[in-house]
Every structure is written in C-alpha cells, then in structure tokens.
Design a protein around this motif. Structure first.
Motif, PDB file in Angstrom:
ATOM      1  N   ARG A 164     -16.875 -14.558   2.104  1.00  0.00           N
ATOM      2  CA  ARG A 164     -16.567 -15.975   1.817  1.00  0.00           C
ATOM      3  C   ARG A 164     -17.310 -16.457   0.577  1.00  0.00           C
ATOM      4  NH1 ARG A 164     -17.592 -16.374   7.324  1.00  0.00           N
ATOM      5  NH2 ARG A 164     -19.495 -17.570   6.944  1.00  0.00           N
ATOM      6  N   SER A 166     -18.532 -14.679  -1.871  1.00  0.00           N
ATOM      7  CA  SER A 166     -18.052 -13.974  -3.065  1.00  0.00           C
ATOM      8  C   SER A 166     -16.738 -14.556  -3.559  1.00  0.00           C
ATOM      9  CB  SER A 166     -17.898 -12.483  -2.769  1.00  0.00           C
ATOM     10  OG  SER A 166     -19.145 -11.920  -2.423  1.00  0.00           O
ATOM     11  N   ILE A 167     -15.837 -14.883  -2.638  1.00  0.00           N
ATOM     12  CA  ILE A 167     -14.560 -15.502  -3.030  1.00  0.00           C
ATOM     13  C   ILE A 167     -14.837 -16.852  -3.690  1.00  0.00           C
ATOM     14  CG2 ILE A 167     -12.426 -16.544  -2.144  1.00  0.00           C
ATOM     15  CD1 ILE A 167     -12.384 -14.256  -0.032  1.00  0.00           C
ATOM     16  N   LYS A 168     -15.745 -17.604  -3.106  1.00  0.00           N
ATOM     17  CA  LYS A 168     -16.104 -18.916  -3.663  1.00  0.00           C
ATOM     18  C   LYS A 168     -16.643 -18.779  -5.095  1.00  0.00           C
ATOM     19  CE  LYS A 168     -18.694 -23.055  -2.345  1.00  0.00           C
ATOM     20  NZ  LYS A 168     -19.592 -23.638  -1.353  1.00  0.00           N
ATOM     21  N   ASN A 172     -14.188 -10.406  -7.282  1.00  0.00           N
ATOM     22  CA  ASN A 172     -13.111  -9.586  -6.727  1.00  0.00           C
ATOM     23  C   ASN A 172     -13.692  -8.731  -5.605  1.00  0.00           C
ATOM     24  OD1 ASN A 172     -11.051  -7.882  -6.078  1.00  0.00           O
ATOM     25  ND2 ASN A 172     -10.779  -7.046  -8.121  1.00  0.00           N
ATOM     26  N   GLN A 174     -11.576  -7.410  -3.185  1.00  0.00           N
ATOM     27  CA  GLN A 174     -10.388  -6.816  -2.555  1.00  0.00           C
ATOM     28  C   GLN A 174     -10.670  -5.559  -1.739  1.00  0.00           C
ATOM     29  OE1 GLN A 174      -7.398  -7.212  -5.861  1.00  0.00           O
ATOM     30  NE2 GLN A 174      -6.030  -6.621  -4.207  1.00  0.00           N
ATOM     31  N   TRP A 182      -6.139  -9.646   2.356  1.00  0.00           N
ATOM     32  CA  TRP A 182      -6.450 -10.138   1.005  1.00  0.00           C
ATOM     33  C   TRP A 182      -5.296 -10.989   0.471  1.00  0.00           C
ATOM     34  CZ3 TRP A 182      -9.695 -11.452  -2.564  1.00  0.00           C
ATOM     35  CH2 TRP A 182      -9.222 -11.673  -3.865  1.00  0.00           C
ATOM     36  N   ASP A 186      -5.630 -14.885  -0.484  1.00  0.00           N
ATOM     37  CA  ASP A 186      -5.363 -15.250  -1.876  1.00  0.00           C
ATOM     38  C   ASP A 186      -4.206 -16.241  -1.977  1.00  0.00           C
ATOM     39  OD1 ASP A 186      -5.998 -14.862  -4.686  1.00  0.00           O
ATOM     40  OD2 ASP A 186      -4.087 -13.800  -4.825  1.00  0.00           O
ATOM     41  N   ASN A 189      -5.342 -19.626  -0.847  1.00  0.00           N
ATOM     42  CA  ASN A 189      -6.548 -20.133  -1.533  1.00  0.00           C
ATOM     43  C   ASN A 189      -7.701 -20.414  -0.554  1.00  0.00           C
ATOM     44  OD1 ASN A 189      -5.697 -20.164  -4.281  1.00  0.00           O
ATOM     45  ND2 ASN A 189      -4.362 -21.877  -3.765  1.00  0.00           N
ATOM     46  N   TYR A 191     -11.302 -20.084   1.222  1.00  0.00           N
ATOM     47  CA  TYR A 191     -12.701 -19.843   0.889  1.00  0.00           C
ATOM     48  C   TYR A 191     -13.051 -20.128  -0.577  1.00  0.00           C
ATOM     49  CZ  TYR A 191     -12.161 -17.177   5.224  1.00  0.00           C
ATOM     50  OH  TYR A 191     -11.860 -16.774   6.499  1.00  0.00           O
ATOM     51  N   LYS A 192     -12.163 -20.724  -1.338  1.00  0.00           N
ATOM     52  CA  LYS A 192     -12.448 -20.932  -2.766  1.00  0.00           C
ATOM     53  C   LYS A 192     -13.289 -22.180  -3.018  1.00  0.00           C
ATOM     54  CE  LYS A 192      -8.844 -18.075  -4.629  1.00  0.00           C
ATOM     55  NZ  LYS A 192      -7.620 -17.954  -5.410  1.00  0.00           N
TER      56      LYS A 192
END
Length: 193
Positions: A164, A166-168, A172, A174, A182, A186, A189, A191-192
């Motif tokens: 979470r 890392s996505i924020k 990457n 993946q 994934w 994606d 969107n 956890y961004k």
C-alpha cells in the motif's frame, strides 16, 4: 474434508499469501485452504481497509487458478468485531462434517495467548504455523503443544502495508501481486491517496 482456515484482511492479497496458502495445500495434510477475508481485525485500525467486497474480489481474482484454495466471506455475516473462536463455532454449525484447522504465522503464535478463548482453540483445533521473521519472545510451551504443527514453509516477508505504501509513493510493485490483482488495483486507483 480437512479445511485449513487462513484468515486475513488481504488488503491487498499478494504473492506471499498465495505462496503460503499453496504450500499448505500441497505439503500439509489439508484438503483445501479457505482464505477467510476478515471484515475487521480487532487488533488493526479499520480506517486503512478497502471495502470488504473489494478485498474479497481480489482474493477471488488471485485464487481462481488454484483449485485447492477458496475465498471465504463467512465472517461478513457475523457480528463485528469478530473473533476466530466465534467464526469456528459458526463454521461447525454450517459444515458439521468438515474438520477445520487454523493457519497462522509464527508471529501470531507468539501472541496467541492474547486471543479470545485461545485455550478453546488449542483444545479443539490443529494450528498450522508457517515461519516468519518476527520480534518477541518465543513461547516454547506453545510450540511443543500437540495441536501446533510447525510447517517447513518458505519464509515470505512481503507485507500488505509495504505494498500500500509503495503504491502511494508511485513505486512499481507489480511482481509482488498476482497479475489480475495488480490490474484490479491499478484500474480502480486503489491505495494511491
């Protein structure tokens, strides 16, 4: 039928969860693994969780190619916050011919004595423990309990929190997620923010 219950918030499910579930399905004496999506772990903050059904959908996407691994929403129908011992009572009523066991990480075994009615769990259920690198005192008495089965499984140190975060941060990650999971994260969107 012998069912291993692998509880988790799966926020999100990642390849580490699948490696452990598949290892238990293939190398422990279990017929199936049910990945029980937990609506709210009493020991975790609820604010960071995706919607229950979004997390369940990710578990479906991750496990559809694994015939011995099944998603379960059994706890969605139970009063919250829920405890493992209550879920097991409910499962026995619903599936009286199944033999249920628990799957947990070594870190959870160290805190098992804090679980609600943990003595009941130890008395009535086999507990399959996979290795984790974790802090804290080892409970030698628990590790040698006849209902505790330490499984020689791969040590997988991937956390949903790391994913979470890392996505924020726009990283990457993946390779840490099943491809369909994934794509789902994606596309939505998640956890961004």
């Amino acid at each position: 039928m012998k069912i291993g219950l692998y509880f988790g918030t799966y926020n999100p499910i990642h390849v580490g969860h699948l490696i452990i579930a598949n290892h238990m399905a293939e190398f422990a004496d279990l017929d199936q693994i049910w990945m029980v999506v937990t609506p709210h772990n009493p020991l975790k903050k609820k604010a960071t969780l995706l919607d229950d059904h979004q997390r369940l959908e990710m578990v479906y996407l991750a496990t559809e190619d694994y015939p011995k691994i099944n998603p379960s929403d059994i706890e969605f129908k139970l009063p919250q916050p829920n405890y493992t011992v209550n879920t097991l009572v409910h499962l026995h009523e619903k599936y009286p011919t199944h033999d249920f066991s628990l799957i947990m990480g070594e870190d959870n075994l160290k805190t098992l004595h804090k679980w609600k009615n943990y003595e009941v769990l130890l008395e009535h259920y086999d507990i399959y423990v996979y290795p984790r690198i974790s802090e804290g005192e080892e409970n030698i008495e628990l590790k040698s309990h006849p209902k505790i089965h330490i499984i020689d499984a791969p040590i997988v140190e991937i956390s949903s929190t790391f994913i979470r975060n890392s996505i924020k941060e726009g990283k990457n990650i993946q390779p840490l997620l099943p491809p369909k999971v994934w794509d789902y994260i994606d596309h939505n969107n998640f956890y961004k923010k």
